[in-house]
Design a protein around this motif. Sequence first.
Motif, short mmCIF file in Angstrom:
data_model
loop_
_atom_site.label_atom_id
_atom_site.label_comp_id
_atom_site.label_asym_id
_atom_site.label_seq_id
_atom_site.Cartn_x
_atom_site.Cartn_y
_atom_site.Cartn_z
N UNK A 202 3.91 -5.09 -6.94
CA UNK A 202 3.17 -4.63 -5.78
C UNK A 202 1.88 -5.41 -5.59
N UNK A 203 1.18 -5.69 -6.69
CA UNK A 203 -0.03 -6.50 -6.61
C UNK A 203 0.27 -7.90 -6.09
N UNK A 204 1.35 -8.51 -6.58
CA UNK A 204 1.75 -9.83 -6.11
C UNK A 204 2.11 -9.80 -4.62
N UNK A 205 2.81 -8.77 -4.18
CA UNK A 205 3.16 -8.63 -2.77
C UNK A 205 1.93 -8.49 -1.90
N UNK B 188 0.82 -1.21 0.00
CA UNK B 188 0.00 0.00 0.00
C UNK B 188 0.86 1.27 0.00
N UNK B 189 2.00 1.23 0.69
CA UNK B 189 2.90 2.38 0.71
C UNK B 189 3.48 2.64 -0.67
N UNK C 153 0.46 -11.20 0.89
CA UNK C 153 0.16 -10.83 2.27
C UNK C 153 -1.24 -11.22 2.67
N UNK C 154 -2.22 -10.96 1.79
CA UNK C 154 -3.61 -11.34 2.09
C UNK C 154 -3.73 -12.85 2.20
#
Length: 130
Positions: free
Chosen positions: A111-114, A13-14, A118-119
């Motif tokens: 970023x989407x993969x990260x 998100x950052x 996490x989810x």
Amino acid sequence: MAFIGLLFCIVAMFIIFLRLKSVLTGKLVEGKIVGYVRGGRGTHGMVTYNYRILLKYNEEMYYVTSMDSLTTTVGVIPNKNLGMYCKVYFNPRSPDKKVAMKGFGKLEWITLFLFLAGVFSIFIELAVIL
């Protein structure tokens, strides 16, 4: 495991926040990729280089560094996209900040993969608890 997942989500998100801030506050300017700046080095022989871009804004020349990067192995001198013209979101009030490149979508996919990792790890931890 849930802590690591939460950490992944916060970092993703950052990164998206920084990218959106750059896009929303910047002006679209054409620039030329003239070199690279070493961004970081991994422990398994990988090195990332951020693009160094030369752009002209209001009759002044600026050298800016992009958020987008290129990953190579140690010892390889990168030359991909060198000399290529690209469009960047440049904020003239803070020319020393990093810029976002238009059309380079690698950062968004990472970023989407990260974020999804996490989810997924949070859901696994919640499923084990319940």
